[in-house]
Motif scaffolding. Structure first.
Motif, PDB file in Angstrom:
ATOM      1  N   ASP A 127       0.803  -1.214   0.000  1.00 28.38           N
ATOM      2  CA  ASP A 127       0.000   0.000   0.000  1.00 28.38           C
ATOM      3  C   ASP A 127       0.844   1.277   0.000  1.00 28.38           C
ATOM      4  O   ASP A 127       0.327   2.361  -0.120  1.00 28.38           O
ATOM      5  N   ALA A 128       2.179   1.146   0.124  1.00 30.70           N
ATOM      6  CA  ALA A 128       2.996   2.353   0.218  1.00 30.70           C
ATOM      7  C   ALA A 128       3.476   2.764  -1.169  1.00 30.70           C
ATOM      8  O   ALA A 128       3.520   1.944  -2.075  1.00 30.70           O
ATOM      9  N   PRO A 129       3.846   4.049  -1.340  1.00 32.33           N
ATOM     10  CA  PRO A 129       4.361   4.466  -2.642  1.00 32.33           C
ATOM     11  C   PRO A 129       5.616   3.665  -2.989  1.00 32.33           C
ATOM     12  O   PRO A 129       6.370   3.279  -2.102  1.00 32.33           O
ATOM     13  N   LEU A 130       5.813   3.420  -4.288  1.00 33.14           N
ATOM     14  CA  LEU A 130       6.960   2.619  -4.707  1.00 33.14           C
ATOM     15  C   LEU A 130       8.245   3.395  -4.557  1.00 33.14           C
ATOM     16  O   LEU A 130       8.353   4.532  -4.968  1.00 33.14           O
ATOM     17  N   ALA A 131       9.219   2.762  -3.953  1.00 31.28           N
ATOM     18  CA  ALA A 131      10.529   3.375  -3.835  1.00 31.28           C
ATOM     19  C   ALA A 131      11.521   2.239  -3.777  1.00 31.28           C
ATOM     20  O   ALA A 131      11.148   1.090  -3.603  1.00 31.28           O
ATOM     21  N   ARG A 132      12.788   2.596  -3.922  1.00 31.03           N
ATOM     22  CA  ARG A 132      13.802   1.573  -3.763  1.00 31.03           C
ATOM     23  C   ARG A 132      13.682   0.997  -2.357  1.00 31.03           C
ATOM     24  O   ARG A 132      13.448   1.720  -1.398  1.00 31.03           O
ATOM     25  N   LEU A 133      13.833  -0.326  -2.242  1.00 28.29           N
ATOM     26  CA  LEU A 133      13.649  -0.950  -0.948  1.00 28.29           C
ATOM     27  C   LEU A 133      14.808  -0.625  -0.021  1.00 28.29           C
ATOM     28  O   LEU A 133      15.956  -0.555  -0.441  1.00 28.29           O
ATOM     29  N   HIS A 134      14.471  -0.439   1.234  1.00 25.96           N
ATOM     30  CA  HIS A 134      15.494  -0.187   2.222  1.00 25.96           C
ATOM     31  C   HIS A 134      16.172  -1.509   2.583  1.00 25.96           C
ATOM     32  O   HIS A 134      15.512  -2.458   2.958  1.00 25.96           O
ATOM     33  N   ALA A 135      17.468  -1.604   2.452  1.00 29.63           N
ATOM     34  CA  ALA A 135      18.180  -2.804   2.878  1.00 29.63           C
ATOM     35  C   ALA A 135      19.184  -2.397   3.940  1.00 29.63           C
ATOM     36  O   ALA A 135      19.752  -1.312   3.878  1.00 29.63           O
ATOM     37  N   ILE A 136      19.397  -3.275   4.911  1.00 33.31           N
ATOM     38  CA  ILE A 136      20.420  -2.985   5.918  1.00 33.31           C
ATOM     39  C   ILE A 136      21.766  -3.118   5.213  1.00 33.31           C
ATOM     40  O   ILE A 136      22.019  -4.125   4.564  1.00 33.31           O
ATOM     41  N   PRO A 137      22.611  -2.111   5.280  1.00 32.86           N
ATOM     42  CA  PRO A 137      23.877  -2.192   4.545  1.00 32.86           C
ATOM     43  C   PRO A 137      24.742  -3.337   5.065  1.00 32.86           C
ATOM     44  O   PRO A 137      24.630  -3.727   6.228  1.00 32.86           O
ATOM     45  N   GLY A 138      25.602  -3.856   4.199  1.00 30.46           N
ATOM     46  CA  GLY A 138      26.529  -4.906   4.618  1.00 30.46           C
ATOM     47  C   GLY A 138      25.906  -6.288   4.607  1.00 30.46           C
ATOM     48  O   GLY A 138      24.777  -6.471   4.158  1.00 30.46           O
ATOM     49  N   GLN A 139      26.653  -7.252   5.102  1.00 32.07           N
ATOM     50  CA  GLN A 139      26.209  -8.638   5.073  1.00 32.07           C
ATOM     51  C   GLN A 139      26.336  -9.261   6.443  1.00 32.07           C
ATOM     52  O   GLN A 139      27.150  -8.847   7.243  1.00 32.07           O
ATOM     53  N   VAL A 140      25.528 -10.327   6.668  1.00 30.26           N
ATOM     54  CA  VAL A 140      25.725 -11.088   7.891  1.00 30.26           C
ATOM     55  C   VAL A 140      27.078 -11.760   7.762  1.00 30.26           C
ATOM     56  O   VAL A 140      27.352 -12.406   6.766  1.00 30.26           O
ATOM     57  N   PRO A 141      27.924 -11.610   8.747  1.00 33.45           N
ATOM     58  CA  PRO A 141      29.224 -12.277   8.666  1.00 33.45           C
ATOM     59  C   PRO A 141      29.045 -13.789   8.689  1.00 33.45           C
ATOM     60  O   PRO A 141      27.996 -14.293   9.085  1.00 33.45           O
ATOM     61  N   ALA A 142      30.051 -14.541   8.239  1.00 31.64           N
ATOM     62  CA  ALA A 142      29.983 -15.994   8.304  1.00 31.64           C
ATOM     63  C   ALA A 142      30.043 -16.425   9.762  1.00 31.64           C
ATOM     64  O   ALA A 142      30.652 -15.754  10.594  1.00 31.64           O
ATOM     65  N   ALA A 143      29.406 -17.577  10.044  1.00 27.82           N
ATOM     66  CA  ALA A 143      29.283 -18.018  11.433  1.00 27.82           C
ATOM     67  C   ALA A 143      30.629 -18.408  12.041  1.00 27.82           C
ATOM     68  O   ALA A 143      30.737 -18.634  13.234  1.00 27.82           O
ATOM     69  N   THR A 144      31.660 -18.512  11.211  1.00 26.52           N
ATOM     70  CA  THR A 144      32.982 -18.851  11.732  1.00 26.52           C
ATOM     71  C   THR A 144      33.695 -17.617  12.280  1.00 26.52           C
ATOM     72  O   THR A 144      34.710 -17.733  12.956  1.00 26.52           O
ATOM     73  N   ALA A 145      33.207 -16.432  11.944  1.00 24.66           N
ATOM     74  CA  ALA A 145      33.936 -15.220  12.337  1.00 24.66           C
ATOM     75  C   ALA A 145      32.979 -14.113  12.739  1.00 24.66           C
ATOM     76  O   ALA A 145      32.843 -13.111  12.040  1.00 24.66           O
ATOM     77  N   TRP A 146      32.285 -14.307  13.861  1.00 25.07           N
ATOM     78  CA  TRP A 146      31.418 -13.224  14.331  1.00 25.07           C
ATOM     79  C   TRP A 146      32.294 -12.064  14.793  1.00 25.07           C
ATOM     80  O   TRP A 146      33.354 -12.283  15.377  1.00 25.07           O
TER      81      TRP A 146
END
Ligand SMILES: Nc1ncnc2c1ncn2[C@@H]1O[C@H](COP(=O)(O)OP(=O)(O)OP(=O)(O)O)[C@@H](O)[C@H]1O
Ligand SMILES: Nc1ncnc2c1ncn2[C@@H]1O[C@H](COP(=O)(O)OP(=O)(O)OP(=O)(O)O)[C@@H](O)[C@H]1O
Ligand SMILES: [Mg+2]
Ligand SMILES: [Mg+2]
Lengths: 331, 331
Positions: free
Chosen positions: B263-282
């Motif tokens: 229902d909201a006006p179309l805009a570029r989607l907000h994404a959290i910047p960056g990536q989830v780190p791999a589980a081996t290196a929190w």
């Protein structure tokens, strides 16, 4: 490479596509005989170069089958598909292989489409090798929001959403013109989903990619599609420019779908159109309009039970098609 | 009914790439008749948490660390002998798996697979189990259940397979249902039908549901409480309305902002910047700090515990709870 095509001219065209699955009669032909499953029953559409057709619809309505037969991963029963003007179903195997690079698919079930014995890096390198392309695994992974360290992992060491992104990276690695995205973001949390949708949109504008985007999430489709087609029981029941279909849905099934989208607000009180009645089967499609047994339209009549409504233009907007005898009437 | 305390599930990854701390000190409670939503970024440990509850994590490479507790009706499932565990699994605690094709057996019909649990746990005859399977298929909205019961998984669409999984999980009327992304492949009308079925079973049988999903619309409509996970940790927990009204952890905030809306006006989607780190290196300190718009030195130096926000049942693993004025100072 062919010359860039003018906007609006279709890159892909599907004409009267039909796919029936003959009933398997169990082991050794025992068991009750069954009618064939009419998975896709006369579907036509065209997708302009650089644009996106969103394909939504009931589970089991034939969306995946449309995508797979277009790429000849499955033979169609009848109908034709044109890609950049050539008749896909008439190609010999050599030319089909060349075409495969330019038509890619992101599979709905990421687990069964990845080779369990290959690392992510090997999976991504293989198509590059086959097609003699340069391309880097680490940058492919980064593009889909995965740490390059994932190259050394095997599919079973990934989460569902991580696997799905590997499938997307593999499809995009060979620089296709056309990609069938079959539920490409369904396993992703909203933030990664936003990343991937933004990526698909960026690639589209950078490389003039064309998408057939199959999804059940209507809010997602609204963000990515230029045109939306709604399938029900093997047929397209409505097709219109995206803005149109969300603002003024014409087919009662589309209206029910839109009303049922869950809202990310615990206090939302939306009036949902509830569909009752048995879910019809593609092995025994009802006579007349395929939707009539569940249709909540107040104008539903004898005509719906006997006469198949054609997919026709519904004024005032040209290009808005719906297959309902009463598409103009309010619900 | 189900108590999870300090659950730690680690994977020793191959070729000495270190230990993946997939689930790291996760605690929550599940009460009879309630729905607890678990949301979080792809790869944050939701599936591994639910597999750990039923001890389905493959060992090796995985192992649940000593000190973890999973208590069901007063017994620690982690210490239960195998035969007793088998009696709980699938009967009292059932699970809907994220990817149907990984858990459906391709060489058995769906009827055999649904009926199996009823034969093992409820000692039904083959014939009664088949009738039960048909009844379950009907409940989950599959047309022609009498015919589909003899289908093999590959003959079904993605959403039908998912519904077969749901039917398998519900066949013994479990007390606890763990539903890992149960409706990702379903269109909204069938999704609504499945959720109504779950709601009904909850009311009639007091079944508790652990609903793992990335669909915040589903959480808003169906969960009583929510646990938000990030990088193997619980980062926020609250009652559903409270969480949507006052998201406190910046990750939760980002997640809510990323939802595509119809229902909201179309805009570029907000994404959290960056990536989830791999589980081996929190990352050290707060595991979200590299992506957090508010992070300051303290967040890098020291990981916050789950801090009570002042509203009953609402806690967040974020130093902003103690220094709320910092919320103004967005990076
Ligand atoms: N290999 C097969 N053999 C027999 N029937 C099949 C086969 N593959 C698909 N079908 C049937 O064809 C119909 C359409 O399936 P399809 O996978 O195209 O649906 P879909 O629209 O993609 O659904 P979903 O949203 O659930 O993925 C279904 O009734 C399905 O059971
Ligand atoms: N067998 C394994 N070996 C090594 N790492 C693993 C293994 N299984 C899972 N992991 C890692 O553990 C982490 C948590 O995975 P999990 O499947 O629980 O994520 P999830 O929260 O369910 O994500 P999604 O939403 O994508 O399904 C991921 O980073 C994953 O890569
Ligand atoms: Mg499909
Ligand atoms: Mg998962």
């Amino acid at each position: 490479m062919s010359a860039p095509r003018p906007a609006g001219q279709p890159l892909v065209e599907v004409r009267d596509l039909v796919k029936h699955y003959a009933a398997e009669r169990g082991w050794f032909g025992l068991g009750r005989p069954r009618p064939p499953v009419r998975a896709v029953d006369g579907v036509s559409f065209a997708i302009g170069g650089g644009s996106t057709l969103g394909l939504v619809g009931e589970s089991g309505s034939g969306k995946t089958t449309v995508g797979r037969t277009m790429l000849r991963l499955q033979e169609a029963t009848s109908g034709r598909v044109f890609f950049e003007g050539s008749d896909v179903f008439a190609l010999d195997s050599g030319r089909l292989r060349a075409l495969r690079r330019r038509m890619q698919i992101v599979f709905q079930d990421p687990y069964s489409s990845l080779n369990p014995r290959m690392t992510v890096g090997e999976t991504l390198r293989e198509p590059l090798k086959i097609h003699h392309l340069s391309g880097e695994v680490s940058s492919l992974l980064e593009e889909v929001g995965l740490d390059p360290a994932f190259a050394k992992r095997y599919p079973h060491e990934l989460s569902g959403g991580q696997r799905q992104r590997v499938g997307i990276a593999r499809a995009l690695s060979v620089e296709p013109r056309f990609v069938v995205c079959d539920e490409p973001v369904s396993a992703l949390d909203v933030s990664v989903q936003a990343q991937v949708l933004n990526l698909l949109a960026d690639l589209q504008s950078r490389r003039r990619l064309t998408y057939l985007f199959i999804a059940h999430d209507l809010a997602v489709v609204r963000h990515i599609a230029d045109t939306v087609a709604v399938m029900y029981l093997g047929k397209i029941v409505e097709r219109a420019p995206a803005a149109e279909i969300y603002a003024l849905p014409r087919h009662p099934y589309t209206r029910a779908l839109l009303s049922a989208v869950p809202e990310p607000d615990p206090r939302a009180t939306k009036r949902r159109i509830v569909l009752s009645g048995d879910i019809p089967s593609p092995a025994h499609p009802p006579p007349g309009c395929p939707f009539h047994p569940r249709c909540p339209h107040p104008k539903k009549s004898e005509r719906c039970r006997t006469e198949v409504p054609p997919l026709r233009e519904v004024p005032p907007q040209s290009g808005h098609l719906a297959a309902c005898h009463y598409a103009e009437q309010p619900m | 009914m189900l108590r999870v305390r300090d659950l730690k599930t680690y994977f020793v990854t191959e070729h000495g790439r270190g230990t993946a701390r997939a689930v790291d000190e996760v605690s929550f409670d599940l009460y009879p008749g309630e729905t607890l939503g678990i949301v979080g970024e792809s790869g944050c440990g939701k599936t591994v948490t639910s597999l750990s509850i039923l001890r389905l994590v493959p060992e090796p490479p995985g192992h649940i660390l000593p000190g973890s507790l999973i208590e069901f009706e007063g017994r620690n499932l982690l210490a239960l002998p195998a035969p007793e565990l088998r009696a709980v699994r699938g009967n009292q605690i059932a699970m809907i798996f994220q990817e149907p094709m990984t858990s459906l057996n391709p060489v058995f019909t769906v009827g055999d697979q649904i009926g199996e649990a009823a034969i093992i746990h409820q000692h039904l005859s083959r014939k009664a189990a088949r009738a039960r399977a048909i009844e379950m298929l009907k409940l989950v909205g599959i047309a022609d259940p009498e015919e589909r019961v003899d289908d093999y998984p590959h003959q079904l669409s993605g959403g039908m397979r998912q519904r077969v999984m749901i039917a398998m999980a519900l066949v013994c009327h479990p007390k606890v249902l763990i539903a890992d992304e149960p409706t990702t492949a379903l269109d909204v009308t069938i999704q609504a039908q499945i959720l109504e079925l779950l709601d009904r079973l909850q009311q009639e049988l007091g079944m508790a549901v652990l609903l793992i999903t990335h669909d915040l619309g589903l959480v808003a409509g169906h969960a009583d409480r929510v646990v938000v996970m990030y990088a193997g940790r619980v980062v926020e927990t609250a009652e559903t309305t409270e969480l949507f009204d006052r998201p406190t952890h910046p990750y939760t905030e980002g997640l809510l902002a990323a939802v595509p809306r119809i229902d909201a006006p179309l805009a570029r989607l907000h994404a959290i910047p960056g990536q989830v780190p791999a589980a081996t290196a929190w990352p050290a300190g707060c595991r979200f700090h590299p992506r957090c718009p508010y992070a300051w030195d303290k967040c890098i130096a020291q990981e916050p515990p789950l801090l009570e926000t002042g509203v009953t049942g609402h806690a967040a693993r974020c130093w902003l709870v103690t220094e709320p004025e910092r919320r103004q100072a967005k990076r």
